[in-house]
Design an enzyme around this catalytic site. Structure first.
Site, PDB file in Angstrom:
ATOM      1  N   ASP A   1       0.851  -1.188   0.000  1.00 23.33           N
ATOM      2  CA  ASP A   1       0.000   0.000   0.000  1.00 23.33           C
ATOM      3  C   ASP A   1       0.889   1.241   0.000  1.00 23.33           C
ATOM      4  O   ASP A   1       2.003   1.215  -0.532  1.00 23.33           O
ATOM      5  CB  ASP A   1      -0.923  -0.048   1.237  1.00 23.33           C
TER       6      ASP A   1
ATOM      7  N   HIS B   1      -3.837   6.121   3.451  1.00 22.49           N
ATOM      8  CA  HIS B   1      -4.497   4.905   2.958  1.00 22.49           C
ATOM      9  C   HIS B   1      -3.847   3.622   3.506  1.00 22.49           C
ATOM     10  O   HIS B   1      -4.538   2.692   3.951  1.00 22.49           O
ATOM     11  CB  HIS B   1      -4.442   4.942   1.428  1.00 22.49           C
TER      12      HIS B   1
ATOM     13  N   SER C   1     -10.956  -0.774  -1.268  1.00 24.15           N
ATOM     14  CA  SER C   1      -9.694  -0.760  -0.510  1.00 24.15           C
ATOM     15  C   SER C   1      -9.929  -1.090   0.953  1.00 24.15           C
ATOM     16  O   SER C   1      -9.067  -1.670   1.613  1.00 24.15           O
ATOM     17  CB  SER C   1      -9.059   0.633  -0.553  1.00 24.15           C
TER      18      SER C   1
END
Lengths: 623, 87
Positions: free
Chosen positions: A32, A93, A415
């Site tokens: 990620d 994220h 996600s």
């Protein structure tokens, strides 16, 4: 995650059975945007040294320290002059996904008082290995870096990979780096969990298509954010995550369309950049025909905005008070301001409500059918992905043009659902450490909750259903597929010679039998076939199940919810011992799809009275 | 038309790692990259090596160099690196 894990049944503390010592030896590889190592979600309080099997390193940079929770870090993003090069998360994220899969339990987490609770991962005692492949400087994640991350993660001996990354569309396997990396991972016993994509609700938009990858769609949970807009003549409810409290004060309302002196009416209605006139919007609530441009109203001095949104099933975070309304609700507001000389309104602080209809598939979640392999159903499974609060990077604002800095923030997308399934897969693995990737995938798929058919073609939205971690620990039967099964599958797709080597990495030739094998006969936990539209059809699926439940048991087949003719042979079998295998065929026939009904589905359930091993059967018309 | 001198990052995928104990992936990558580019120093070309779990490398290549590598024995495929997005 203050609500999502409870929602799927994986309760905190002793309310869910745990295997703490094995969980502590479990390593989740997170590919990620890096991680915020200072987050409480990644503190190593109470953790011992890394598991002995760990072969990784901490190369996050001199400013990035690993600990006994975050045991490894590598960075594959390019060096850019003037930008610190480290595994630190510059997007928020990566911290979000890592903490959702395996973050510590952290009490009293909220978004300015909203969604308060204990944030935690599916396997809070597990370790995290960080593989940073995405960065805002490169506007995404390069595939050469992703392939390197797979090369290292497999070599580092992680147990599972979660990767909430994808292309805009499904790609053939030989151009799909995630499929290539995941194939090598699968061959080493590592399951790769991948996000389905956010291009729904249009059909055939799923971007993760390979059967050796576990593809996850997104749903909501029973907690929803609402933001009320109170008009001068009443109120209407909208959606957003609004932490700003204007104390119910009503302000004058102006429509973007009438608040511009230099744009055409349509552009001004959308509050397009450069269109709004500061003198006309300052100190007011501005109506915008799209949520895309509400920040423009803020720049021009508006106190709040009421915007029309195409997707009112997902609450977004904004940098000032905003509520997003569905088309009909927005039209009510327009009607009000058109019929009132001095329209006024208030945008209230958000509140969370109990959503009784959950889980519902998120509108943004990418749909099947599989654009590359029509006879493999994708996505495989669904998990919470909407309005998830999890760890974030305080250096990154929670929305565009935001000045706030938060340790925990709210994001939505596949996600977010992907690491939920990664957490569940790791949880299953703590009870069955020797299970192969396909066994874990099968256990999760065949025990999933059926999802309410709120969409036209539910299986293309939800796959096998909604993840149910507690049931997945005891699936009873599993559909196993080994590396050689996947190679036979590729042979059946005419991957031969060099192309087969491209995926498998090995110099093999396909046998005659392999070349004749049909993709739908891969021993997959779901059964899908594309058939010619309007013509009568008869398709057969061959499957083998392995007993992972009790010995001396008898399973009977039941087909439910069918408008199809489904025959299962045999429809009953006895299993004397664990790991015993039984094969069966499922023949589906019909007079032809069409006449408005282009897909037909049913469920095959094998049950011994205790276990319910459910597989979707989906037949759909070509084109 | 693309200028042949325009370079971009390509993934040179070489499949599984050979089982030979004396196999040294990095020197193998270097030699085939040197051969394809005609350059003895490939430091500025090589982006990364895949050497632990499978075999290959990523490098800055021109279209003609890509074609040479694609036809090289031991190379399975050469395809451009692209940018994916978070979901």
């Amino acid at each position: 995650t203050t609500a999502s894990w409870d929602f799927v049944g994986l309760k905190k503390g002793k309310r869910a059975k745990r295997n703490p010592s094995i969980e502590s030896d479990t390593i989740i590889g997170v590919m990620d945007s890096g991680i915020n190592p200072l987050s409480d979600s990644f503190s190593d309080k109470g953790f011992g040294p890394p598991p002995k099997k760990w072969k990784g390193v901490c190369q996050g940079s001199k400013h990035f320290s690993c600990n006994n929770k975050v045991i490894g870090a590598r960075n594959y993003t390019p060096r850019i002059k003037g930008v610190p090069h480290s595994a630190i998360d510059n997007m928020g994220h990566g911290s979000h996904t890592a903490s959702t899969a395996a973050g510590n339990a952290v009490k009293d987490v909220s978004f300015y008082g909203l969604a308060n609770g204990t944030a935690r991962g599916g396997v809070p005692a597990a370790r995290i290995a960080v593989y940073k492949v995405c960065d805002p400087c490169i506007k995404g994640c390069t595939t050469d870096g992703i392939l390197s991350a797979f090369d290292d993660a497999i070599g580092d001996n992680v147990d599972l990979i979660t990767i909430s990354i994808g292309d805009d569309k499904g790609l053939p396997f030989h151009e799909d780096t995630i499929a290539i990396g995941a194939f090598h991972a699968m061959a080493k016993g590592i399951l790769t969990v991948n996000a389905a994509g956010n291009s729904g609700p249009e059909l055939s938009t799923v971007t993760s298509v390979a059967p050796w990858i576990f593809t996850v769609g997104a749903s909501n949970t029973n907690r929803a954010f609402v933001t009320k807009a109170v008009l001068g003549d009443g109120k209407t409810v909208g959606r957003s995550v609004n932490s700003f409290d204007l104390k119910g004060t009503k302000y004058p309302v102006v429509y973007g369309k009438t608040a511009s002196s230099n744009c055409d009416a349509a552009s001004a209605a959308f509050c397009s950049p450069g269109c709004l006139d500061r003198k006309l919007v300052s100190g007011k609530i501005v109506l915008c025909d799209s949520v895309q441009n509400v920040e423009e109203a803020k720049y021009m001095g508006a106190v709040a905005s009421i915007a029309r949104s195409r997707r009112t099933d997902t609450a977004l975070v904004f940098s000032f008070p905003v509520t997003a309304l569905s088309g009909p609700a927005y039209d009510v507001v327009l009607s009000y301001i058109n019929s009132t000389k001095n329209p006024i309104a208030a945008v209230l602080k958000s509140e969370t409500i109990f959503n009784q209809k959950a889980p519902v598939i998120a509108s943004y979640s990418s749909r099947g059918p599989n654009p590359i392999i029509p006879d493999i159903l994708k996505p495989d499974i669904t998990a919470p992905g909407t309005e998830i609060i999890a760890a974030y990077s305080p250096s990154v604002p929670p929305s565009i043009a935001d000045t706030r800095h938060l340790k925990y923030s709210i994001l939505s997308g596949t996600s977010m659902s992907c690491p939920h399934v990664a957490g569940v897969a790791a949880y299953i693995k703590t009870f069955h450490p020797r299970w192969s990737p396909s066994m874990i995938q099968s256990a999760i798929m065949t025990t999933a909750w059926p999802v309410n058919a709120s969409t036209l073609m539910p299986e293309f939205a939800s796959g096998a259903g909604h993840v149910n971690p507690l049931a997945a620990v005891h699936p009873g039967l599993v559909y196993e597929a080994s590396k050689s099964d996947y190679i036979a599958f590729l042979c059946g797709l005419n991957y031969t010679g060099k192309n087969l080597r491209l995926i498998s990495g090995e110099s093999r030739t396909c046998t005659k039998a392999q070349s004749k094998s049909l993709p739908r006969n891969l021993n997959y936990p779901s059964m899908t076939a594309q058939v010619p539209a309007t013509k009568p059809f008869k398709v057969t699926f061959r499957r083998t199940v392995t007993n992972v439940g009790t010995s001396n048991t008898t399973y009977k087949a039941k087909v439910v919810g069918s408008k199809l003719n489904v025959e299962v042979i045999p429809d009953e079998f006895s299993l004397k011992s664990k790991h015993e295998k039984k094969s069966f065929t499922v023949t589906v026939s019909g007079k032809g799809l069409g006449g408005g009904e282009l897909v037909a589905s049913s469920q095959l359930i094998w049950s011994d009275g205790f276990h319910f091993v459910r597989s979707p059967i989906v037949v759909y018309a070509a084109n | 038309a693309k200028n042949d001198q325009d370079k971009q990052v390509y993934i040179v995928y070489m499949g599984a790692l050979p089982a030979r104990v004396d196999y040294m992936p990095m020197s193998h990558h270097t030699s085939i990259l040197q051969e394809a580019t005609g350059e003895s120093s490939i430091e500025s070309r090589l982006v990364r090596n895949y050497k632990r779990s499978f075999n290959g490398f990523a490098a800055w290549l021109t279209e003609s160099e890509r074609q040479i590598l694609a036809n090289t024995e031991d190379v399975v495929s050469v395809f451009p690196s692209k940018t994916l997005k978070l979901q």
